[in-house]
Design an enzyme around this catalytic site. Structure first.
Site, PDB file in Angstrom:
ATOM      1  N   LYS A 176       0.786  -1.228   0.000  1.00 35.35           N
ATOM      2  CA  LYS A 176       0.000   0.000   0.000  1.00 35.35           C
ATOM      3  C   LYS A 176       0.826   1.289   0.000  1.00 35.35           C
ATOM      4  O   LYS A 176       0.336   2.361   0.358  1.00 35.35           O
ATOM      5  CB  LYS A 176      -1.009   0.049   1.179  1.00 35.35           C
ATOM      6  CG  LYS A 176      -1.838  -1.185   1.383  1.00 35.35           C
ATOM      7  CD  LYS A 176      -2.368  -1.796   0.125  1.00 35.35           C
ATOM      8  CE  LYS A 176      -3.421  -0.974  -0.566  1.00 35.35           C
ATOM      9  NZ  LYS A 176      -3.787  -1.592  -1.871  1.00 35.35           N
TER      10      LYS A 176
ATOM     11  N   THR B  93       1.396   0.193  -7.359  1.00 38.95           N
ATOM     12  CA  THR B  93       0.724   0.200  -8.655  1.00 38.95           C
ATOM     13  C   THR B  93       1.047   1.492  -9.410  1.00 38.95           C
ATOM     14  O   THR B  93       1.250   1.484 -10.632  1.00 38.95           O
ATOM     15  CB  THR B  93      -0.807   0.083  -8.433  1.00 38.95           C
ATOM     16  OG1 THR B  93      -1.029  -0.926  -7.444  1.00 38.95           O
ATOM     17  CG2 THR B  93      -1.529  -0.273  -9.710  1.00 38.95           C
TER      18      THR B  93
ATOM     19  N   HIS C 124       6.801  -7.423  -2.197  1.00 37.31           N
ATOM     20  CA  HIS C 124       6.625  -6.757  -0.906  1.00 37.31           C
ATOM     21  C   HIS C 124       7.569  -7.368   0.135  1.00 37.31           C
ATOM     22  O   HIS C 124       7.438  -7.085   1.328  1.00 37.31           O
ATOM     23  CB  HIS C 124       5.181  -6.925  -0.405  1.00 37.31           C
ATOM     24  CG  HIS C 124       4.155  -6.199  -1.227  1.00 37.31           C
ATOM     25  ND1 HIS C 124       4.350  -4.936  -1.720  1.00 37.31           N
ATOM     26  CD2 HIS C 124       2.899  -6.562  -1.602  1.00 37.31           C
ATOM     27  CE1 HIS C 124       3.262  -4.551  -2.383  1.00 37.31           C
ATOM     28  NE2 HIS C 124       2.380  -5.522  -2.343  1.00 37.31           N
TER      29      HIS C 124
ATOM     30  N   SER D 101      -4.362   2.901   4.643  1.00 36.07           N
ATOM     31  CA  SER D 101      -4.592   2.273   3.348  1.00 36.07           C
ATOM     32  C   SER D 101      -4.631   0.742   3.486  1.00 36.07           C
ATOM     33  O   SER D 101      -5.484   0.066   2.890  1.00 36.07           O
ATOM     34  CB  SER D 101      -3.492   2.706   2.372  1.00 36.07           C
ATOM     35  OG  SER D 101      -3.724   2.167   1.099  1.00 36.07           O
TER      36      SER D 101
ATOM     37  N   TYR E 129       6.283   8.188  -1.430  1.00 31.98           N
ATOM     38  CA  TYR E 129       4.930   8.453  -1.943  1.00 31.98           C
ATOM     39  C   TYR E 129       4.605   9.945  -1.817  1.00 31.98           C
ATOM     40  O   TYR E 129       4.040  10.561  -2.733  1.00 31.98           O
ATOM     41  CB  TYR E 129       3.931   7.606  -1.134  1.00 31.98           C
ATOM     42  CG  TYR E 129       2.481   7.759  -1.527  1.00 31.98           C
ATOM     43  CD1 TYR E 129       1.898   6.909  -2.463  1.00 31.98           C
ATOM     44  CD2 TYR E 129       1.671   8.739  -0.931  1.00 31.98           C
ATOM     45  CE1 TYR E 129       0.552   7.036  -2.809  1.00 31.98           C
ATOM     46  CE2 TYR E 129       0.335   8.866  -1.277  1.00 31.98           C
ATOM     47  CZ  TYR E 129      -0.226   8.019  -2.215  1.00 31.98           C
ATOM     48  OH  TYR E 129      -1.550   8.147  -2.554  1.00 31.98           O
TER      49      TYR E 129
ATOM     50  N   GLN F  37      -2.126  10.230 -13.229  1.00 34.20           N
ATOM     51  CA  GLN F  37      -2.885  10.950 -12.207  1.00 34.20           C
ATOM     52  C   GLN F  37      -3.877   9.999 -11.555  1.00 34.20           C
ATOM     53  O   GLN F  37      -4.422   9.109 -12.224  1.00 34.20           O
ATOM     54  CB  GLN F  37      -3.637  12.112 -12.838  1.00 34.20           C
ATOM     55  CG  GLN F  37      -2.749  13.335 -13.001  1.00 34.20           C
ATOM     56  CD  GLN F  37      -3.442  14.468 -13.703  1.00 34.20           C
ATOM     57  OE1 GLN F  37      -4.650  14.404 -13.955  1.00 34.20           O
ATOM     58  NE2 GLN F  37      -2.696  15.491 -14.039  1.00 34.20           N
TER      59      GLN F  37
HETATM   60  P1  A3P Z   1      -5.102   4.814  -0.585  1.00 35.03           P
HETATM   61  O1  A3P Z   1      -5.695   3.564  -0.044  1.00 35.03           O
HETATM   62  O2  A3P Z   1      -4.576   5.706   0.501  1.00 35.03           O
HETATM   63  O3  A3P Z   1      -6.002   5.558  -1.505  1.00 35.03           O
HETATM   64  P2  A3P Z   1      -0.359  -0.167  -3.701  1.00 35.03           P
HETATM   65  O4  A3P Z   1      -0.418   0.007  -5.156  1.00 35.03           O
HETATM   66  O5  A3P Z   1       1.018  -0.283  -3.141  1.00 35.03           O
HETATM   67  O6  A3P Z   1      -1.273  -1.247  -3.215  1.00 35.03           O
HETATM   68  O7  A3P Z   1      -0.873   1.196  -3.050  1.00 35.03           O
HETATM   69  C1  A3P Z   1      -2.213   1.580  -3.121  1.00 35.03           C
HETATM   70  C2  A3P Z   1      -2.332   2.995  -2.632  1.00 35.03           C
HETATM   71  O8  A3P Z   1      -1.743   3.873  -3.619  1.00 35.03           O
HETATM   72  C3  A3P Z   1      -3.788   3.425  -2.481  1.00 35.03           C
HETATM   73  O9  A3P Z   1      -3.803   4.416  -1.431  1.00 35.03           O
HETATM   74  C4  A3P Z   1      -4.043   4.031  -3.852  1.00 35.03           C
HETATM   75  O10 A3P Z   1      -5.161   4.880  -3.905  1.00 35.03           O
HETATM   76  C5  A3P Z   1      -2.739   4.793  -4.037  1.00 35.03           C
HETATM   77  N1  A3P Z   1      -2.516   5.188  -5.446  1.00 35.03           N
HETATM   78  C6  A3P Z   1      -2.547   4.401  -6.544  1.00 35.03           C
HETATM   79  N2  A3P Z   1      -2.362   5.125  -7.659  1.00 35.03           N
HETATM   80  C7  A3P Z   1      -2.200   6.405  -7.250  1.00 35.03           C
HETATM   81  C8  A3P Z   1      -1.988   7.645  -7.938  1.00 35.03           C
HETATM   82  N3  A3P Z   1      -1.912   7.693  -9.261  1.00 35.03           N
HETATM   83  N4  A3P Z   1      -1.868   8.768  -7.202  1.00 35.03           N
HETATM   84  C9  A3P Z   1      -1.951   8.725  -5.861  1.00 35.03           C
HETATM   85  N5  A3P Z   1      -2.161   7.590  -5.150  1.00 35.03           N
HETATM   86  C10 A3P Z   1      -2.285   6.441  -5.838  1.00 35.03           C
END
Ligand code: A3P
Length: 300
Positions: A53, A57, A114, A144, A200, A235
């Protein structure tokens, strides 16, 4: 009621955490362990390492656009991201194991993990692979993760927010302690020059600047036009709408509980932590995070 793909599936049982080489894990990240340990990295593989998290991605998609956005754009619009980026340690009956998917990927292979540094297959550093590590401040990370564990019904039962927060502080969540993870990878960066450590919060503050830094680490020089396109595509709102990225067809995720692309903000923790939880968390944080060179921002 919102109907998700999930509603049509039989609900799989939630897994239990167990100790695995000193960290807590779930079986679908350890079932192919022998193959993971013996994984043969190639010199041009790129490893994306994160605590769950932290923005995996997001950074994965930036890397995909940088490497394949011009040469294989159809790939990105027709195949979901979990089939384009190999999740090294995953072994889920509904899809290829990460180690097997990696064998099918075009070069450079984008591989995500991870795992804490001590469990990463040695082959990546032996082959001198580039590694991109993304870290996110602990407070937003745990929020998250809580929402993710609630909606991904394979994950161990999250319980209520207060008990989840306590378990996170104790490292009793899948992939273990956030504190050890971010510190372990930070230490690795001091001795392994091919590791790019990103935050992040920096990405949220100035995505363009962070993409530039990433490009200079990777030795890539995309055109101004290409960079502008990438900036638009990564975005939050664009990614959230993109069905190849938002995990909307993923069988184990119940989107009626929470979305995978949930809020994408710095500081959402303020909507979850009580004053007392915050004080306790800060005290505990000071005891665990001793390295003054590793600093996180919980607001920007
Ligand atoms: P939130 O749950 O705080 O919204 P991972 O990909 O490591 O699982 O992380 C997921 C987190 O990254 C989620 O956070 C998701 O919304 C956020 N995220 C994914 N793409 C994003 C983007 N383009 N800009 C900002 N946050 C992003």
């Amino acid at each position: 009621m919102e109907i998700s793909f999930f509603n049509m599936m039989e609900i799989p049982p939630r897994t239990k955490l167990f100790d695995f080489h000193g960290i807590l894990m779930a079986n679908y990240f350890t079932d192919t362990w022998e193959k993971v340990q013996n994984f043969k990295a190639r010199p041009d593989d790129i490893l994306i390492a994160t605590y769950p998290k932290a923005g995996t991605t997001w950074v994965s998609y930036i890397l995909e656009l940088l490497y394949f956005g011009q040469t294989a754009p159809d790939r990105l619009t027709s195949i979901p991201i979990h089939e384009r980026v190999a999740f090294l340690e995953i072994s889920d009956p509904t899809m290829d194991a990460g180690v097997d998917l990696a064998e099918k990927l075009p070069s450079p292979r984008l591989i995500k993990t991870h795992l804490p540094i001590q469990l990463v297959p040695k082959s990546f550093s032996e082959q001198n692979c580039k590694i991109v590590y993304v870290a996110r401040n602990a407070k937003d990370n745990v929020v998250s993760y809580f929402h993710f564990d609630s909606m991904d019904v394979r994950q161990p039962e999250p319980g209520d927010w207060n008990s989840y927060l306590n378990r996170f502080m104790e490292g009793k969540v899948v992939f273990g302690s956030w504190y050890d993870h971010v510190n372990g990878w930070w230490k690795k960066k001091q001795t392994y020059s091919k590791l790019h450590y990103m935050f992040y919060e920096d990405m949220i503050e100035n995505t363009e600047r962070e993409i530039d830094k990433l490009c200079s680490f990777l030795g890539l020089s995309p055109s101004i036009e290409e960079k502008k396109q990438i900036r638009g595509e990564v975005q939050f709102d664009s990614m959230r709408k993109n069905d190849m990225l938002n995990y909307s067809s993923f069988p184990n995720m119940d989107f009626t509980i929470s979305k995978f692309m949930r809020k994408g903000k710095v500081g959402d923790w303020k909507n979850h932590f009580t004053v007392a939880q915050n004080e306790e968390f800060d005290e505990d944080y000071k005891r665990k995070m001793k390295d003054p060179t590793l600093q996180f921002r919980t607001e920007i």
